[in-house]
Design an enzyme around this catalytic site. Structure first.
Site, PDB file in Angstrom:
ATOM      1  N   CYS A  77     -64.239 -84.477 -11.986  1.00 22.51           N
ATOM      2  CA  CYS A  77     -64.675 -84.369 -13.382  1.00 22.51           C
ATOM      3  C   CYS A  77     -64.154 -85.474 -14.308  1.00 22.51           C
ATOM      4  CB  CYS A  77     -64.312 -82.991 -13.909  1.00 22.51           C
ATOM      5  SG  CYS A  77     -65.245 -82.494 -15.382  1.00 22.51           S
ATOM      6  N   GLU A  99     -66.301 -78.253  -9.465  1.00 19.69           N
ATOM      7  CA  GLU A  99     -64.915 -78.061  -9.875  1.00 19.69           C
ATOM      8  C   GLU A  99     -64.679 -76.604 -10.277  1.00 19.69           C
ATOM      9  OE1 GLU A  99     -61.774 -79.953 -13.144  1.00 19.69           O
ATOM     10  OE2 GLU A  99     -63.924 -79.937 -13.579  1.00 19.69           O
ATOM     11  N   LYS A 142     -56.989 -84.053  -8.722  1.00 20.11           N
ATOM     12  CA  LYS A 142     -57.418 -84.587 -10.013  1.00 20.11           C
ATOM     13  C   LYS A 142     -56.290 -85.421 -10.605  1.00 20.11           C
ATOM     14  CE  LYS A 142     -59.917 -83.077 -14.168  1.00 20.11           C
ATOM     15  NZ  LYS A 142     -60.511 -81.904 -14.846  1.00 20.11           N
TER      16      LYS A 142
END
Length: 531
Positions: A378, A269, A344
């Site tokens: 993440c 990321e 995300k």
């Protein structure tokens, strides 16, 4: 080469391809160093090849246009290894030497349009031949290769000495060096193989690639791979002069993991964060929006490298601005030249407060040539509903690019990733950044340990960890995962988590994606805990 390529396809040759095939051959052989009255096959020859051995004739297309081909026959091993000429091995170009009872896939031609060289399309054709050889349960691949640079050294070197110097890289012969780099070994040197090949001094090098699976039963062509090789990049944050320096470092890792035959390369990321150093005089929110302008060039370059290195690349993540909103996105750049974007979904308080970032609105899986995969960035791994929805769609491997500044943050990512592997009976691969960036606000320190996690049962490691990198050290890990083991687990595992769910009591389902309603991120100091 085209400035941008949308799709690369490798498939069997069709007679409808002939006009483009002929043009490609003319381009490929026009500057050749041999005298040929007609530098292409007639349409009747191609029709005959397709009639007797259609599966052995391959083409590679770029954006629907034929730009290269590999043509083959099956012949007897003894005939292939004894001295012969090109005319003889092809039956005076009638191809009546083709024998389905033979043991050897004999290569009669390989060519790439010069305008498309440099994309490693020739290597892709060679790899496809190897796959065909294995699937037809043939003993080996054999062909006679030219030595186009030998004419310059013939007065001082024998053919044997010349080949040895090429092997040792003391002489660069683009044809012979390419073949040696593709695991072919020299059987013998033959004289008068191809009429008119003056630059090879009428010599040819008979070469062979051995099929180590020759004793095994054949399988159907293009069957799904069971063992998938993952190449995970633990990226060192370092000052970068410009975006080209980023590409240079990224290509180094892609070249490395591709060289080991990896099917996927995974980056972390926000590995592009060093580019923010030039904007450190701005607020954090403005600085990250500045580097969002690199999103499209990065996607295009990674798309090109996916083609060139024949590998599926998961580009970690990077900032992107769309309709005034700042997102954290990444791209799955497939080796066929296509790409898909992922976003995300869950944004950390830090990302909202410092950058004004908003979350995406689509939960999806991706079909690849190595099965169905999921990608989560993440913080998303800490929300089990997402991966369960992906598992319901058939996800087998979950990729998680992450970025954490402290060991506490990493522990959350690691622990949740292991839980997702167990509860969804899938593999989970995570890759993070390490090192320090003292010149970039809000991105100064990193902590990571890249890893691949597995379900917990007898066919897998007892601790559920397939492989781990050294913490906080730049490196790659290459990991093989067996998808057939997941099938066995689903049906015969000690516990069968996906099968034993009480769907009479509870279910998880997707909702229709709502339009984002972002609030302006207020850039002010907060307790820093990044994910």
């Amino acid at each position: 080469m085209q400035t941008e390529i949308s799709k690369v396809e490798l498939r069997n040759l069709r007679i409808e391809d002939y006009k483009e095939l002929r043009m490609t051959m003319q381009h490929a052989y026009k500057p050749a160093d041999m005298e040929m009255e007609q530098p292409y096959w007639d349409e009747k020859d191609i029709k005959r090849l397709l009639k007797i051995f259609p599966e052995g004739q391959l083409v590679v297309l770029v954006d629907g246009k034929v730009v290269g081909s590999a043509l083959s026959l099956i012949v007897d091993h003894k005939k292939a290894t004894m001295n012969h000429t090109y005319e003889k091995i092809t039956g005076n170009y009638s191809f009546n030497t083709h024998d389905y009872e033979g043991e050897v896939l004999y290569g009669i031609d390989v060519f790439i349009d010069p305008a498309y060289r440099g994309l490693r399309l020739g290597r892709r054709l060679y790899d496809a031949r190897k796959e065909l050889c294995e699937q037809l349960n043939l003993r080996s691949i054999i062909f006679a290769g030219r030595m186009p640079m030998f004419n310059e050294y013939a007065s001082e070197l024998t053919p044997k000495e010349y080949i040895e110097k090429v092997r040792l890289k003391e002489i660069h012969d683009p044809v012979l060096a390419f073949q040696l780099s593709n695991d072919f070994h020299v059987i013998k040197v033959m004289r008068n193989y191809l009429e008119g090949d003056k630059n090879s001094q009428d010599y040819a090098v008979l070469m062979e690639w051995n099929n180590i699976y020759y004793e095994k039963d054949p399988v159907l062509i293009n069957t799904r791979k069971s063992v998938i090789r993952l190449g995970l990049v633990q990226w060192q944050m370092r000052p970068l002069a410009n975006v080209e320096a980023l590409f240079e470092q990224a290509e180094f890792f892609i070249d490395a993991v591709s060289g080991y035959g990896s099917d996927f390369a995974l980056f972390p990321e926000l590995f592009v964060a060093p580019l923010m150093a030039d904007f450190n005089h701005l607020s954090e929110a403005d600085a990250i929006r500045e580097i969002a302008r690199y999103c499209e060039p990065i996607r295009k370059r990674f798309q090109e490298m996916a083609i060139s290195y024949n590998i599926n690349i998961i580009t970690g993540s990077m900032p992107m601005v769309e309709d005034g909103n700042l997102y954290n996105v990444g791209f799955l750049c497939k080796r066929d030249g296509t790409f898909e974007m992922y976003t995300k979904i869950h944004i950390t308080p830090n990302e909202v407060n410092y950058w004004g970032m908003v979350g995406g609105n689509e939960i999806k899986t991706f079909d690849t040539d190595c099965g169905k995969i999921g990608i989560m960035i993440c913080y998303d791994i800490e929300f089990p509903e997402l991966s369960r929805l992906m598992a319901d769609e058939g996800m087998e491997i979950l990729f998680v690019p992450f970025l954490t500044d402290t060991q506490n943050g990493y522990t959350r990512v690691k622990s949740c990733a292991q839980a997702r592997a167990i509860e969804n009976e899938c593999y989970v691969a995570i890759a993070g950044c390490v090192g320090n960036l003292p010149g970039v606000n809000n991105m100064d320190i990193q902590y990571a340990q890249t890893a691949v996690f597995t379900p917990s049962d007898f066919s897998f490691p007892s601790n559920g960890i397939k492989a781990e990198a050294t913490p906080n050290t730049e490196m790659t890990i290459i990991v093989d995962v067996d998808l057939d083991l997941l099938k066995e687990l689903h049906e015969f595992g000690s516990v069968r988590i996906l099968k034993d769910r009480r769907e009479d009591l509870y279910k998880i389902k997707k909702l229709t994606a709502a339009q984002p309603k972002p609030e302006a991120g207020e850039v002010k100091p907060k307790t820093r805990s990044r994910k």
